[in-house]
Design a protein around this motif. Structure first.
Motif, PDB file in Angstrom:
ATOM      1  N   GLU A 162       0.834  -1.203   0.000  1.00  0.00           N
ATOM      2  CA  GLU A 162       0.000   0.000   0.000  1.00  0.00           C
ATOM      3  C   GLU A 162       0.872   1.259   0.000  1.00  0.00           C
ATOM      4  O   GLU A 162       0.630   2.203  -0.756  1.00  0.00           O
ATOM      5  CB  GLU A 162      -0.919  -0.002   1.215  1.00  0.00           C
ATOM      6  N   LYS A 189      -6.072  -2.092  -0.618  1.00  0.00           N
ATOM      7  CA  LYS A 189      -6.896  -1.486   0.424  1.00  0.00           C
ATOM      8  C   LYS A 189      -8.132  -2.346   0.709  1.00  0.00           C
ATOM      9  O   LYS A 189      -8.594  -2.444   1.848  1.00  0.00           O
ATOM     10  CB  LYS A 189      -7.304  -0.066   0.016  1.00  0.00           C
ATOM     11  N   LYS A 194     -10.172  -1.662   4.020  1.00  0.00           N
ATOM     12  CA  LYS A 194     -10.354  -0.221   3.878  1.00  0.00           C
ATOM     13  C   LYS A 194     -11.240   0.059   2.661  1.00  0.00           C
ATOM     14  O   LYS A 194     -10.786   0.555   1.630  1.00  0.00           O
ATOM     15  CB  LYS A 194      -9.000   0.474   3.732  1.00  0.00           C
TER      16      LYS A 194
END
Length: 263
Positions: A162, A189, A194
């Motif tokens: 990430e 993500k 996320k």
């Protein structure tokens, strides 16, 4: 919680062994006790027995809660493993592009002004006008940075990947690999849970790189993530857009299957 459970079990064991002793003692000394003293001892014994039953009930409740917790953790692990497997299978179908000795300039349709997503109940469209914008071919440095970030996904080092992809898209905003960078950033993500940030990354592929090879996959991901976030109307719009614009693609088949399950 473990300490509390040990205390409860210890107390229960004490009560379990002391209750019979108390009962025997009452039987032995009952002849020499007054009726009120004997009644008081019996009352204490009944109280101890009730405490034992109560503690047993608490142990059963905690055991049930622990079982549910373990099941939930196992379900999360299975879901994560499925996401990783899907991610790895996708990576096999699209290998990272390599640097050529004679790099070619790539043109994509990109908005003259920032793109706007128009949403309604049936479709999602990019607002015109569009004009060709030149994207820079990958240099040896940018290619290496992309490959390094991509390899971190294969190694399942998602936190590091990430960070690497975020730096890549910032350092090379107009590279032919930048659209791929945003797509894989969204995947990373998503694996990390996320979801909202993943939506931003997938949306960037569509807004900033219309006509990109990852656009259809990004649209499909936006549809599934929107559904997971509880926005059924938007999810259907994205999925229907994939089917309408890319009818012969793998993403279209996936969107058709997923759309049939969306209520």
């Amino acid at each position: 919680m473990i300490f509390k459970d040990v205390k409860i079990r210890s107390f229960a064991v004490v009560l379990f062994f002391t209750a019979p002793l108390a009962s025997a003692e009452i039987q032995q000394v009952n002849g020499g006790l007054s009726s009120s003293a004997a009644a008081d001892l019996l009352f204490q014994l009944e109280t101890l027995q009730q405490e034992v039953q109560h503690l047993r009930g608490q142990l059963e409740e905690q055991g049930h809660a622990l079982k549910i917790m373990k099941q939930s953790q196992r379900d999360r692990y299975i879901d994560l493993d499925k996401r990783i497997s899907l991610l790895m299978s996708s990576s096999l179908s699209q290998q990272a592009p390599s640097v050529t000795t004679t790099p070619q300039v790539q043109q994509v349709l990109k908005p003259e002004s920032p793109a706007v997503i128009k949403e309604n109940s049936t479709s999602i469209e990019l607002a015109p006008p569009l004009s060709p914008v030149i994207l820079q071919p990958p240099s040896a440095e940018s290619q290496q940075a992309y490959n390094n970030a991509y390899n971190l996904i294969r190694e399942r080092k998602f936190d590091e990947s990430e960070v690497a992809f975020t730096k890549f898209v910032q350092d090379y905003p107009d590279n032919t690999l930048t659209g791929n960078g945003y797509y894989w950033l969204g995947e990373v993500k998503l694996v990390q849970g996320k979801s909202t940030e993943a939506v931003d990354a997938f949306s960037t592929v569509i807004k900033a790189f219309p006509g990109h090879s990852k656009e259809q996959d990004a649209l499909y991901k936006l549809g599934t993530v929107s559904d997971q976030l509880g926005d059924t109307a938007k999810a259907k719009s994205y999925l229907q857009d994939v089917i309408r614009r890319f009818p012969d693609s793998k993403a279209s088949k996936l969107a058709t299957g997923y759309l049939s399950k969306v209520k």
